[in-house]
Write a protein that holds these residues in place. Structure first.
Motif, PDB file in Angstrom:
ATOM      1  N   ALA A 146      27.255  47.637 -64.737  1.00  0.00           N
ATOM      2  CA  ALA A 146      27.164  48.763 -63.802  1.00  0.00           C
ATOM      3  C   ALA A 146      27.448  50.073 -64.539  1.00  0.00           C
ATOM      4  O   ALA A 146      26.785  51.081 -64.308  1.00  0.00           O
ATOM      5  N   ARG A 147      28.434  50.074 -65.408  1.00  0.00           N
ATOM      6  CA  ARG A 147      28.765  51.286 -66.182  1.00  0.00           C
ATOM      7  C   ARG A 147      27.552  51.700 -67.034  1.00  0.00           C
ATOM      8  O   ARG A 147      27.204  52.863 -67.137  1.00  0.00           O
ATOM      9  N   GLN A 148      26.903  50.699 -67.619  1.00  0.00           N
ATOM     10  CA  GLN A 148      25.710  50.967 -68.445  1.00  0.00           C
ATOM     11  C   GLN A 148      24.592  51.596 -67.594  1.00  0.00           C
ATOM     12  O   GLN A 148      23.947  52.550 -68.015  1.00  0.00           O
ATOM     13  N   CYS A 155      23.685  58.722 -63.128  1.00  0.00           N
ATOM     14  CA  CYS A 155      24.156  58.870 -61.734  1.00  0.00           C
ATOM     15  C   CYS A 155      25.550  59.482 -61.730  1.00  0.00           C
ATOM     16  O   CYS A 155      26.233  59.523 -62.740  1.00  0.00           O
ATOM     17  N   ASP A 156      25.990  59.904 -60.539  1.00  0.00           N
ATOM     18  CA  ASP A 156      27.371  60.345 -60.366  1.00  0.00           C
ATOM     19  C   ASP A 156      28.255  59.169 -59.978  1.00  0.00           C
ATOM     20  O   ASP A 156      29.419  59.108 -60.341  1.00  0.00           O
ATOM     21  N   ILE A 157      27.669  58.255 -59.220  1.00  0.00           N
ATOM     22  CA  ILE A 157      28.411  57.091 -58.711  1.00  0.00           C
ATOM     23  C   ILE A 157      27.493  55.871 -58.752  1.00  0.00           C
ATOM     24  O   ILE A 157      26.309  55.974 -58.450  1.00  0.00           O
ATOM     25  N   ILE A 158      28.071  54.722 -59.141  1.00  0.00           N
ATOM     26  CA  ILE A 158      27.330  53.455 -59.019  1.00  0.00           C
ATOM     27  C   ILE A 158      28.163  52.505 -58.163  1.00  0.00           C
ATOM     28  O   ILE A 158      29.365  52.345 -58.388  1.00  0.00           O
ATOM     29  N   VAL A 159      27.517  51.900 -57.176  1.00  0.00           N
ATOM     30  CA  VAL A 159      28.167  50.902 -56.340  1.00  0.00           C
ATOM     31  C   VAL A 159      27.701  49.537 -56.842  1.00  0.00           C
ATOM     32  O   VAL A 159      26.511  49.218 -56.769  1.00  0.00           O
ATOM     33  N   ALA A 160      28.642  48.768 -57.376  1.00  0.00           N
ATOM     34  CA  ALA A 160      28.272  47.499 -58.005  1.00  0.00           C
ATOM     35  C   ALA A 160      28.562  46.346 -57.055  1.00  0.00           C
ATOM     36  O   ALA A 160      29.630  46.254 -56.454  1.00  0.00           O
ATOM     37  N   THR A 178      32.403  47.158 -55.987  1.00  0.00           N
ATOM     38  CA  THR A 178      33.211  47.927 -56.934  1.00  0.00           C
ATOM     39  C   THR A 178      32.485  49.241 -57.158  1.00  0.00           C
ATOM     40  O   THR A 178      31.288  49.247 -57.444  1.00  0.00           O
ATOM     41  N   ILE A 179      33.207  50.350 -56.975  1.00  0.00           N
ATOM     42  CA  ILE A 179      32.577  51.661 -57.111  1.00  0.00           C
ATOM     43  C   ILE A 179      33.007  52.293 -58.433  1.00  0.00           C
ATOM     44  O   ILE A 179      34.199  52.412 -58.715  1.00  0.00           O
ATOM     45  N   LEU A 180      32.050  52.653 -59.244  1.00  0.00           N
ATOM     46  CA  LEU A 180      32.336  53.276 -60.542  1.00  0.00           C
ATOM     47  C   LEU A 180      31.932  54.738 -60.485  1.00  0.00           C
ATOM     48  O   LEU A 180      30.812  55.066 -60.099  1.00  0.00           O
ATOM     49  N   LEU A 181      32.868  55.603 -60.868  1.00  0.00           N
ATOM     50  CA  LEU A 181      32.587  57.033 -60.882  1.00  0.00           C
ATOM     51  C   LEU A 181      32.282  57.463 -62.315  1.00  0.00           C
ATOM     52  O   LEU A 181      32.657  56.807 -63.284  1.00  0.00           O
ATOM     53  N   ARG A 182      31.600  58.586 -62.414  1.00  0.00           N
ATOM     54  CA  ARG A 182      31.166  59.126 -63.703  1.00  0.00           C
ATOM     55  C   ARG A 182      32.321  59.339 -64.683  1.00  0.00           C
ATOM     56  O   ARG A 182      32.182  59.111 -65.876  1.00  0.00           O
ATOM     57  N   ASP A 183      33.488  59.759 -64.150  1.00  0.00           N
ATOM     58  CA  ASP A 183      34.630  60.063 -65.023  1.00  0.00           C
ATOM     59  C   ASP A 183      35.394  58.816 -65.472  1.00  0.00           C
ATOM     60  O   ASP A 183      36.432  58.916 -66.111  1.00  0.00           O
ATOM     61  N   GLY A 184      34.904  57.631 -65.108  1.00  0.00           N
ATOM     62  CA  GLY A 184      35.540  56.403 -65.566  1.00  0.00           C
ATOM     63  C   GLY A 184      36.394  55.734 -64.494  1.00  0.00           C
ATOM     64  O   GLY A 184      36.791  54.580 -64.646  1.00  0.00           O
ATOM     65  N   GLU A 185      36.658  56.445 -63.402  1.00  0.00           N
ATOM     66  CA  GLU A 185      37.478  55.864 -62.336  1.00  0.00           C
ATOM     67  C   GLU A 185      36.755  54.680 -61.686  1.00  0.00           C
ATOM     68  O   GLU A 185      35.530  54.698 -61.544  1.00  0.00           O
TER      69      GLU A 185
END
Ligand code: CTP
Length: 195
Positions: A146-148, A155-160, A178-185
């Motif tokens: 998802a991070r990749q 994107c700004d946000i990916i919902v995995a 699992t929600i991944l934000l651009r800043d690594g959160e």
């Protein structure tokens, strides 16, 4: 705010009576669109072919194939603040669409498939004026893949979404993501009904 939400599968035609598609029910995209509308936002739902009632209090446009969905999304970006690409857009389509029904034969049949246009990636331009939310359906290495995707599609946000089990993922009434934000959160959202 103005939301554009896509939902459901796409159908990639093979001939006048056949198509390639996937198991997406559209429930997640419809639930997101309805939640945004209930929160008072102006929502356009762009939907692939699903068996769901059209939600009230929002605008709905149907798009059958990935090409149609690409065009509808791009035609409705003006003034949009948030784009949520929840649709399970087909990754491949037949290289040619037969004008006539393909006849059955005794030998094996091969279909040549070519990649579809990636709608999410086409929206990830640096100068965009909207927040871009993508989805990642994964069966393994959820966070890594998802991070990749977040980075590749900008994107700004990916919902995995883990689609490897029968209790979450496609065609289920409940889901955990699992929600991944651009800043690594990273935020984990516990199992809950979609609507
Ligand atoms: N997507 C898209 N256009 C495509 C394919 C996918 O806009 N032609 C979007 C989906 O709406 C989703 C995201 O890309 O928001 C990720 O989709 P997914 O199927 O998980 O990933 P793919 O990029 O197709 O990669 P893979 O199938 O290899 O995991």
């Amino acid at each position: 705010m103005r939301f554009v939400v896509t939902a459901g599968p796409t159908r990639e035609p093979i001939d006048p009576v056949r198509y390639l598609s996937n198991r997406s029910s559209g429930k997640m995209g419809y639930a997101i669109a309805e939640a945004a509308a209930e929160a008072g936002h102006n929502v356009l739902l762009i939907s692939g072919p699903v068996n769901l009632a059209a939600p009230k209090s929002l605008e709905l446009i149907s798009a059958l194939s990935s090409d149609e969905m690409y065009d509808v999304v791009h035609r409705h970006l003006d003034g949009t603040d948030v784009v949520v690409m929840c649709a399970a857009v087909a990754d491949y389509k037949p290289a040619t669409v037969s004008a006539h029904k393909i006849k059955k034969q005794d030998q094996a049949l091969s279909l040549e498939l070519i990649p579809t246009r990636d709608i999410l990636a086409s929206l990830g331009k640096e100068d965009r004026q909207f927040l871009l939310v993508g989805f990642a359906a994964e069966t393994n290495d959820l966070e890594k893949n998802a991070r990749q995707k977040l980075q590749q599609k900008n994107c700004d946000i990916i919902v995995a979404n883990d689609v490897s089990t029968i209790t979450s993922g496609m065609e289920t009434d409940e889901n955990e993501v699992t929600i991944l934000l651009r800043d690594g959160e990273i935020k984990k959202i516990a199992r809950a009904p979609r609507a």
